[in-house]
Design a protein around this motif. Structure first.
Motif, PDB file in Angstrom:
ATOM      1  N   MET A 137      46.187  32.652  26.447  1.00  0.00           N
ATOM      2  CA  MET A 137      45.308  33.080  25.358  1.00  0.00           C
ATOM      3  C   MET A 137      45.909  34.269  24.643  1.00  0.00           C
ATOM      4  SD  MET A 137      41.390  32.809  26.840  1.00  0.00           S
ATOM      5  CE  MET A 137      41.664  33.794  28.300  1.00  0.00           C
ATOM      6  N   ASP A 138      45.711  34.324  23.307  1.00  0.00           N
ATOM      7  CA  ASP A 138      46.121  35.519  22.579  1.00  0.00           C
ATOM      8  C   ASP A 138      45.065  36.603  22.790  1.00  0.00           C
ATOM      9  OD1 ASP A 138      44.002  34.870  20.896  1.00  0.00           O
ATOM     10  OD2 ASP A 138      45.275  34.183  19.259  1.00  0.00           O
ATOM     11  N   ASP A 139      45.338  37.803  22.271  1.00  0.00           N
ATOM     12  CA  ASP A 139      44.475  38.949  22.572  1.00  0.00           C
ATOM     13  C   ASP A 139      43.037  38.742  22.123  1.00  0.00           C
ATOM     14  OD1 ASP A 139      46.422  40.479  23.851  1.00  0.00           O
ATOM     15  OD2 ASP A 139      47.064  41.469  21.998  1.00  0.00           O
ATOM     16  N   VAL A 140      42.838  38.165  20.948  1.00  0.00           N
ATOM     17  CA  VAL A 140      41.469  38.028  20.474  1.00  0.00           C
ATOM     18  C   VAL A 140      40.695  37.024  21.317  1.00  0.00           C
ATOM     19  CG1 VAL A 140      41.827  36.219  18.726  1.00  0.00           C
ATOM     20  CG2 VAL A 140      40.041  37.945  18.395  1.00  0.00           C
ATOM     21  N   GLU A 141      41.350  35.984  21.779  1.00  0.00           N
ATOM     22  CA  GLU A 141      40.664  35.025  22.649  1.00  0.00           C
ATOM     23  C   GLU A 141      40.371  35.633  24.015  1.00  0.00           C
ATOM     24  OE1 GLU A 141      39.253  32.312  21.881  1.00  0.00           O
ATOM     25  OE2 GLU A 141      40.028  32.157  19.831  1.00  0.00           O
ATOM     26  N   VAL A 142      41.234  36.528  24.484  1.00  0.00           N
ATOM     27  CA  VAL A 142      40.939  37.260  25.720  1.00  0.00           C
ATOM     28  C   VAL A 142      39.701  38.126  25.519  1.00  0.00           C
ATOM     29  CG1 VAL A 142      41.769  39.052  27.310  1.00  0.00           C
ATOM     30  CG2 VAL A 142      43.318  37.236  26.563  1.00  0.00           C
ATOM     31  N   ALA A 143      39.634  38.823  24.383  1.00  0.00           N
ATOM     32  CA  ALA A 143      38.461  39.657  24.099  1.00  0.00           C
ATOM     33  C   ALA A 143      37.195  38.816  24.052  1.00  0.00           C
ATOM     34  CB  ALA A 143      38.664  40.398  22.783  1.00  0.00           C
ATOM     35  N   ILE A 144      37.264  37.671  23.398  1.00  0.00           N
ATOM     36  CA  ILE A 144      36.097  36.795  23.308  1.00  0.00           C
ATOM     37  C   ILE A 144      35.702  36.278  24.687  1.00  0.00           C
ATOM     38  CG2 ILE A 144      35.297  34.562  22.429  1.00  0.00           C
ATOM     39  CD1 ILE A 144      36.979  35.132  19.909  1.00  0.00           C
ATOM     40  N   ALA A 145      36.691  35.859  25.479  1.00  0.00           N
ATOM     41  CA  ALA A 145      36.396  35.360  26.831  1.00  0.00           C
ATOM     42  C   ALA A 145      35.770  36.447  27.696  1.00  0.00           C
ATOM     43  CB  ALA A 145      37.677  34.833  27.481  1.00  0.00           C
ATOM     44  N   ALA A 146      36.268  37.673  27.570  1.00  0.00           N
ATOM     45  CA  ALA A 146      35.712  38.787  28.341  1.00  0.00           C
ATOM     46  C   ALA A 146      34.278  39.078  27.902  1.00  0.00           C
ATOM     47  CB  ALA A 146      36.584  40.022  28.173  1.00  0.00           C
ATOM     48  N   ALA A 147      34.047  39.080  26.598  1.00  0.00           N
ATOM     49  CA  ALA A 147      32.695  39.320  26.098  1.00  0.00           C
ATOM     50  C   ALA A 147      31.744  38.209  26.537  1.00  0.00           C
ATOM     51  CB  ALA A 147      32.715  39.437  24.572  1.00  0.00           C
ATOM     52  N   GLU A 148      32.213  36.976  26.517  1.00  0.00           N
ATOM     53  CA  GLU A 148      31.380  35.855  26.954  1.00  0.00           C
ATOM     54  C   GLU A 148      31.050  35.958  28.442  1.00  0.00           C
ATOM     55  OE1 GLU A 148      33.791  32.579  25.683  1.00  0.00           O
ATOM     56  OE2 GLU A 148      32.564  32.241  23.874  1.00  0.00           O
ATOM     57  N   ALA A 149      32.013  36.409  29.239  1.00  0.00           N
ATOM     58  CA  ALA A 149      31.775  36.556  30.677  1.00  0.00           C
ATOM     59  C   ALA A 149      30.705  37.609  30.933  1.00  0.00           C
ATOM     60  CB  ALA A 149      33.074  36.927  31.384  1.00  0.00           C
ATOM     61  N   GLY A 150      30.814  38.735  30.225  1.00  0.00           N
ATOM     62  CA  GLY A 150      29.792  39.762  30.370  1.00  0.00           C
ATOM     63  C   GLY A 150      28.439  39.292  29.877  1.00  0.00           C
ATOM     64  N   ALA A 151      28.443  38.587  28.753  1.00  0.00           N
ATOM     65  CA  ALA A 151      27.187  38.108  28.168  1.00  0.00           C
ATOM     66  C   ALA A 151      26.481  37.114  29.088  1.00  0.00           C
ATOM     67  CB  ALA A 151      27.459  37.470  26.810  1.00  0.00           C
ATOM     68  N   ALA A 152      27.241  36.287  29.789  1.00  0.00           N
ATOM     69  CA  ALA A 152      26.638  35.314  30.708  1.00  0.00           C
ATOM     70  C   ALA A 152      25.878  36.018  31.819  1.00  0.00           C
ATOM     71  CB  ALA A 152      27.724  34.410  31.285  1.00  0.00           C
ATOM     72  N   VAL A 153      26.448  37.123  32.317  1.00  0.00           N
ATOM     73  CA  VAL A 153      25.778  37.888  33.370  1.00  0.00           C
ATOM     74  C   VAL A 153      24.501  38.526  32.833  1.00  0.00           C
ATOM     75  CG1 VAL A 153      25.980  39.906  34.871  1.00  0.00           C
ATOM     76  CG2 VAL A 153      27.911  38.333  34.637  1.00  0.00           C
ATOM     77  N   VAL A 154      24.611  39.168  31.671  1.00  0.00           N
ATOM     78  CA  VAL A 154      23.453  39.841  31.080  1.00  0.00           C
ATOM     79  C   VAL A 154      22.339  38.834  30.791  1.00  0.00           C
ATOM     80  CG1 VAL A 154      22.657  41.103  29.039  1.00  0.00           C
ATOM     81  CG2 VAL A 154      24.830  41.716  30.128  1.00  0.00           C
ATOM     82  N   ARG A 155      22.713  37.689  30.270  1.00  0.00           N
ATOM     83  CA  ARG A 155      21.734  36.654  29.942  1.00  0.00           C
ATOM     84  C   ARG A 155      21.011  36.162  31.205  1.00  0.00           C
ATOM     85  NH1 ARG A 155      24.838  34.307  26.699  1.00  0.00           N
ATOM     86  NH2 ARG A 155      25.848  32.937  28.214  1.00  0.00           N
TER      87      ARG A 155
END
Length: 258
Positions: free
Chosen positions: A1-19
């Protein structure tokens, strides 16, 4: 993954926990009499860290809850739950914020709204909303006249943004206090006309991702005096030049002379 996709994947991982944890009984960890973290903050930061360590093991990470780890020219700034008090009060206004810095430059950023299923992201030149796998460019707009005011400025700040709200201000703008930097992403997306804050915001895990989104979307972003960001106090991010100048005029009446 390029950097922006890493950022998106990381944000999605955090969001899944919060949700998953939203609306449940979560532990509270006091930082001060008026500030605390929850088990959701900690679990989301751990999930984000797992993504970053697996995809970018040689980069440094600075997290809101667990602090700094690693060394290198590239640093990931992580705010796993911006709007913790809202989350704890079951008020659906909060976000997961990720940014990658190299020196003074923000290379990529992602802001996730866990409940709306939205990811606002930028690779530095344009800003985009991803919803259900579809990417749409962000377009700032002042049409709403809604201005979010950050009420959490330091107590010794020379201006509390809430002091701007008087009858004349309300003749022009509709002030709001959402208590999350998700509203910076909303400013980039045209859902807010502007955002005003005070304090020292350089390299902030809270503000860096949203500022990057606003800049990439074409918002006018300065300090409270209209100078380049981080050269003076605070932040004004506005959808257009007219709204930006109107806000600076209100601020100038209350901000002490430099």
């Amino acid at each position: 993954m390029d950097d922006v996709e890493v950022a998106i994947a990381a944000a999605e991982a955090g969001a899944a926990v919060v949700r998953e944890l939203y609306g449940t009984a979560v532990g509270r960890h006091d930082k001060s009499p008026t500030d605390f973290a929850t088990d959701a903050d900690l679990a989301a930061e751990k999930a984000i860290g797992e993504v970053l360590r697996s995809q970018r093991p040689h980069d440094a990470v600075v997290g809101e809850e667990f602090g700094a780890s690693g060394q290198g020219d590239r640093t990931w700034l992580v705010d796993p739950l911006c709007g913790t008090l809202n989350f704890a009060a079951q008020t659906p206004l909060f976000s997961v914020n990720i940014a990658l810095r190299s020196g003074a430059e923000t290379l990529v950023a992602a802001v996730a709204d866990p409940l709306a299923g939205e990811i606002f992201w930028t690779a530095g030149t344009t800003a985009t909303l991803r919803r259900s796998g579809v990417d749409t460019p962000l377009m700032p707009s002042a049409t709403s006249r809604l201005v979010d005011i950050d009420a959490d400025a330091p107590r010794d700040a020379d201006l509390l943004p809430a002091e701007l709200i008087d009858p004349e201000f309300r003749d022009i703008f509709a002030p709001r206090v959402s208590s999350t930097t998700l509203t910076l992403a909303w400013t980039a997306a045209g859902r807010r006309a502007a955002y005003v804050s005070n304090g020292i915001l350089r390299d902030s895990v809270h503000f860096t991702p949203g500022i990057a989104l606003c800049q990439a979307a074409g918002c006018i972003v300065t300090d409270l005096r209209g100078a380049p960001l981080h050269t003076g106090p605070g932040l004004v991010a506005a959808a257009d030049a007219k709204s930006h100048q109107q806000l600076l005029d209100f601020i100038a009446r209350r901000l002490p002379k430099p």
